[in-house]
Design an enzyme around this catalytic site. Sequence first.
Site, PDB file in Angstrom:
ATOM      1  N   HIS A 198       0.802  -1.223   0.000  1.00 15.76           N
ATOM      2  CA  HIS A 198       0.000   0.000   0.000  1.00 15.76           C
ATOM      3  C   HIS A 198       0.833   1.270   0.000  1.00 15.76           C
ATOM      4  CE1 HIS A 198      -2.989  -3.014   0.345  1.00 15.76           C
ATOM      5  NE2 HIS A 198      -3.778  -2.139  -0.236  1.00 15.76           N
ATOM      6  N   GLU A 438     -10.323 -12.779  -7.011  1.00 11.56           N
ATOM      7  CA  GLU A 438      -8.933 -12.669  -6.567  1.00 11.56           C
ATOM      8  C   GLU A 438      -8.472 -13.892  -5.778  1.00 11.56           C
ATOM      9  OE1 GLU A 438      -8.364  -9.263  -4.003  1.00 11.56           O
ATOM     10  OE2 GLU A 438     -10.287  -9.552  -3.018  1.00 11.56           O
ATOM     11  N   ASP A 462      -3.932 -10.099  -5.653  1.00 11.21           N
ATOM     12  CA  ASP A 462      -4.141 -11.255  -4.786  1.00 11.21           C
ATOM     13  C   ASP A 462      -4.261 -12.545  -5.583  1.00 11.21           C
ATOM     14  OD1 ASP A 462      -4.029 -10.457  -2.054  1.00 11.21           O
ATOM     15  OD2 ASP A 462      -5.767  -9.204  -2.452  1.00 11.21           O
ATOM     16  N   CYS A 509      -9.061  -4.803 -11.877  1.00  8.56           N
ATOM     17  CA  CYS A 509      -8.614  -3.669 -11.063  1.00  8.56           C
ATOM     18  C   CYS A 509      -7.276  -3.966 -10.384  1.00  8.56           C
ATOM     19  CB  CYS A 509      -9.672  -3.287 -10.045  1.00  8.56           C
ATOM     20  SG  CYS A 509     -10.093  -4.641  -8.949  1.00  8.56           S
TER      21      CYS A 509
END
Length: 587
Positions: A198, A438, A462, A509
């Site tokens: 992140h 994911e 993921d 995404c």
Amino acid sequence: MNVPQAAREEIILKGFAAAPGIAFGPAYLYSKEAPLVEMKDIAREELEAEVQRLRNANARSEKELQKILAFAEQKLGAQNARIFEAQIMILNDEILMKAMEQRIAAELKNAEYIVADEIGKYRRRMLESPDEYMHERAHDVEDVMHRIIRNIRDQKLFSRLDGEAIIISETLTPADTVIFSRNQVLGYATDLGGVSSHAALLSRSLKIPAVVGLRSATRCVNTGDDIAIDGYGGIVAVNPSPATIERLRNTARRFREFEEQLVGMAELPAETLDHRSIELSSNIEFAEEIPFARIQGSAGVGLYRTESQLIGRGEYPGEDEQYEVYKSVADGVYPHSVIFRTFDVGGDKLMPDAVSEENPFLGWRGIRMMLDRPELFMAHLRALLRASVRKNVRIMFPMISSLHEVRRSKEYVEKAKKELKEQQIRFDEKTKVGVMIEVPSAALLADEIASEVDFLSIGTNDLIQYMLAVDRDNSYVAPLFQQFHPAVLRMIRMVIEAGHKKHVWVGMCGEMAGDPLATILLVGMGLDELSVVPPVLPEIKKIVRSIRHREAKRIAEKALSLQTAEDVKKFLTDVMKQKLPEIPIEV
Ligand code: PEP
Ligand code: MG
């Protein structure tokens, strides 16, 4: 920058490109190691001055934190800046401050020692707690302690970093990234971390070049060393040679020239030469990113990470507070639409009342946790539905691994709708509901899942991690995190085909959607949407606009027939060089 002296040898460190751009500048070694504090006796005559040093240091620390808070509020929004409010509250704790002053007087010891000892006690107690959240807060307490000690010593703090610098650090948290971005930070280079962590996502949003996973940068670099950072190629050069500087300047020029070609791209439609439209939307975490996403030509938001609201919080925000956030996002994006992903907490993500888990990525993450906490989930869903009155809101569930979870999640949506209706609260009855693909089991069941939802969005970050058994944040296995792995490509194709068979829209995404090397392949595989971080949007659009869909399909078919990730990458690189030589691809 200074031209390196012959005696200073160039060191080239290889890591992973986490945010694009090239920068030259002096290093600032950011160490989180505790400052060494010695216990010293003071004379009674020095007492007043010592207490005054502590008071001055507290006042200065508060001033610094207020500035950081104001900056974070502006960059990330009020809620996300709360982590700094919490630190200010510690400084404003009169009982704690009085206790420290009294101890200086009673024990006649130096202020630094008393601060380290007294605040250190609090910290230890927090670390001993079984509550993961308390551990996180213990870091805040530690930060405050170091800040006061540095201010007592009149030492420079990183938040007062003068001039431009490239930050070299073992790791960076999202909060560090924000704090530094108020300085003239030219780049970030870290020993640890993966490109989809992140903090890396945040540096891309802040448009600051970053290289992660360098392993030994903090050992090879001293503050003040000349550094060149290459956020395209994933390289950091310490004391770069004239040849390296020249090479990087050329790369930077090439990218700059390319960026100039992208001016005006925002207004043009995202469609192939043979007029197949691809929705190009943005991944964002904060409402403050919307204006930039719009400037970049984004057709709405393909992934809004709702858990960003939880940064620095001890509890989940209530329904009304959440509603205000979602409403402002939906309004900001209108007339386009926004896909709100329900809280994806756990794993490497924030969680207010976190639990300690041996293996958090395989643990209580995303939808699993929401389904176990219906009161939280209901407030969240009600807030999202209330924000849907302009009919541009979609809701998406993360970490789905079975059909049962899809059905249960939808039941909660229905329940939330029923409650709102009974209370005569307005919302869009037709709010679309989708699933993030994911987890490999969900990918294999994409067909059945597609029968029960309105859309699918592939989360490659993921999906790759779970398919290839490679931790997305672990630099030691980063070369194995291969988005062009044939198994990954085949699974993506399977999901797209399964969705389309059921006439369901399929987007992507994950970070792969924003990799220019993957664009032709993904368009050729038939994705309806690519949701990417806003800075890369014009480049991806340029690629989409430069190809025919029919040709992209042929290229995708060929790529899917190859047997190794290396072969696929080489093939796609050759395609790009041949068809779009003006696009600077770094491999
Ligand atoms: C993903 O997993 O691909 C994704 C987009 O979600 P996140 O990176 O937030 O886990
Ligand atoms: Mg994910």
